[in-house]
Design a protein around this motif. Structure first.
Motif, mmCIF file in Angstrom:
data_model
loop_
_atom_site.group_PDB
_atom_site.id
_atom_site.type_symbol
_atom_site.label_atom_id
_atom_site.label_comp_id
_atom_site.label_asym_id
_atom_site.label_seq_id
_atom_site.Cartn_x
_atom_site.Cartn_y
_atom_site.Cartn_z
ATOM 1 N N ASP A 34 0.831 -1.275 0.093
ATOM 2 C CA ASP A 34 0.058 0.035 0.193
ATOM 3 C C ASP A 34 0.835 1.200 0.062
ATOM 4 O OD1 ASP A 34 -1.614 2.198 0.342
ATOM 5 O OD2 ASP A 34 -2.811 1.318 2.128
ATOM 6 N N SER A 45 -3.490 0.795 11.927
ATOM 7 C CA SER A 45 -2.452 2.067 11.703
ATOM 8 C C SER A 45 -1.244 1.465 11.524
ATOM 9 C CB SER A 45 -2.667 3.182 12.572
ATOM 10 O OG SER A 45 -2.495 2.867 14.035
ATOM 11 N N CYS A 66 2.361 5.509 9.746
ATOM 12 C CA CYS A 66 2.700 4.175 10.108
ATOM 13 C C CYS A 66 4.197 3.642 10.005
ATOM 14 C CB CYS A 66 1.956 3.336 9.232
ATOM 15 S SG CYS A 66 2.393 3.533 7.250
HETATM 16 S S1 SF4 Z 1 -0.737 1.628 7.224
HETATM 17 FE FE1 SF4 Z 1 1.257 1.754 6.285
HETATM 18 S S2 SF4 Z 1 2.339 -0.088 6.578
HETATM 19 FE FE2 SF4 Z 1 0.220 -0.498 7.189
HETATM 20 S S3 SF4 Z 1 -0.567 -1.228 4.935
HETATM 21 FE FE3 SF4 Z 1 -0.871 1.011 4.999
HETATM 22 S S4 SF4 Z 1 0.919 1.995 4.202
HETATM 23 FE FE4 SF4 Z 1 1.639 -0.182 4.695
#
Ligand code: SF4
Length: 315
Positions: A72, A191, A280
């Motif tokens: 992500d 998070s 995060c």
């Molecule tokens: S919160 Fe951050 S570490 Fe978790 S899936 Fe989303 S981008 Fe990746």
């Protein structure tokens, strides 16, 4: 590229915008690497230690393979600081075009996930560019002829929240909101902790939320606010967050919060708006400074919160 003309070229703006976006997706800045290494050293729970070690290993693999560190890639956004003496070829419209083009090109070239969709139809243009996307925020700096472009790939979607407090709620009310926010998101791994938490206190509702995001994403680990009252609260909340024991990804452990950064703004006498943003463990940002002689310097520290940006009084 014209040198010594005093003009920051469109080519330089595009090049810097592309490169910071690319770097932000792949490489964790040095302050983040150090903070996660220290977190691993002080973590005592075996499962939490294992996950933290995998996070650190993942950082290395992303750089070695030139690929985004998390599947992500968040919502790409830019923060632009413009020197008061800077002159831009094509003006601010050319700058914005460069930023938007760079997001589309980096999305294609290093396979950023096409996260940006129409909020109702969910139609996806496939390049992270659309209505009000990417976000671009501006600030200005006196006696400077450069432009700073910072790219942030903000994850931690679920960690942002807002609460209007009464002045009588005081510091205890802010602590309660901070703990509620952690309990809501960090304990369920929503998070992706360990997180860096930004808190905006005061101003108006929109200012509090905006400042919280900037505090989370644009200050380096260990940085303290120049106001000692605010700095003390940053340290207190960092310790309080880690005493919750939620740990990495909510599995239980010693490290839930890497750091807390607080920004304040003078506010209405009748209330205390508070915004909280969690950044995060895909801790992603990169900055470039473009000079009018064509040089582009890359660095880890956005240097966003300058004394001028936080200015007091009317000057
Ligand atoms: S919160 Fe951050 S570490 Fe978790 S899936 Fe989303 S981008 Fe990746």
């Amino acid at each position: 590229m014209p040198v010594g003309t005093g003009l920051i070229t469109q080519q330089a703006m595009y090049q810097a915008a592309y490169e910071v976006n690319r770097r932000a997706a792949i490489a964790v800045p040095k302050d983040g690497l150090l903070a996660y290494q220290k977190a691993l050293e002080r973590e005592s729970k075996p499962l939490a230690r294992f996950i933290l070690a995998q996070i650190c290993l993942n950082y290395q693999l992303a750089v070695a393979e030139g690929r985004p560190m998390c599947g992500d890639t968040g919502l790409p956004r830019y923060y632009v600081k413009i020197g008061n003496e800077a002159r831009l070829e094509g003006g601010f419209v050319a700058l914005e075009r460069a930023l938007r083009q760079a997001v589309a090109d980096v999305t294609r070239d290093i396979q950023l996930r096409a996260n940006r969709v129409h909020p109702l139809t969910r139609k996806n243009p496939g390049n992270n560019v659309g209505v009000f996307a990417p976000n671009v925020d501006y600030s200005f700096e006196p006696d400077a002829d450069w432009v700073d472009i910072t790219a942030v790939h903000k994850g931690g979607l679920f960690g942002t929240d807002y609460r209007m407090l009464f002045p009588g709620d005081g510091i205890e009310g802010i602590k309660r909101f901070f703990l509620d926010n952690l309990a809501e998101f960090a304990r369920r791994g929503l998070s992706c902790p360990p997180v860096t938490i930004g808190i905006g206190i005061g101003g108006t509702k929109d200012q509090a939320v905006r400042l919280s995001k900037e505090a989370a994403c644009l200050r380096v680990q260990g940085d303290r606010h120049p106001d000692p009252v605010v700095a003390r609260l940053e340290e207190e909340l960092t310790e309080l967050g880690n005493r919750t024991g939620f740990g990495v990804m909510g599995v239980g452990g010693d490290v839930t919060v890497l750091d807390v950064h607080i920004e304040i703004a003078y506010t209405h006498t009748g209330g205390t708006p508070v915004g909280i943003s969690q950044f995060c463990h895909a801790y992603r940002r990169a900055t470039a400074r473009i000079y009018p002689d064509g040089r582009i310097e890359y660095r880890d520290d956005p240097q966003w919160f300058t004394p001028y940006y936080r200015r007091e009084g009317i000057a």
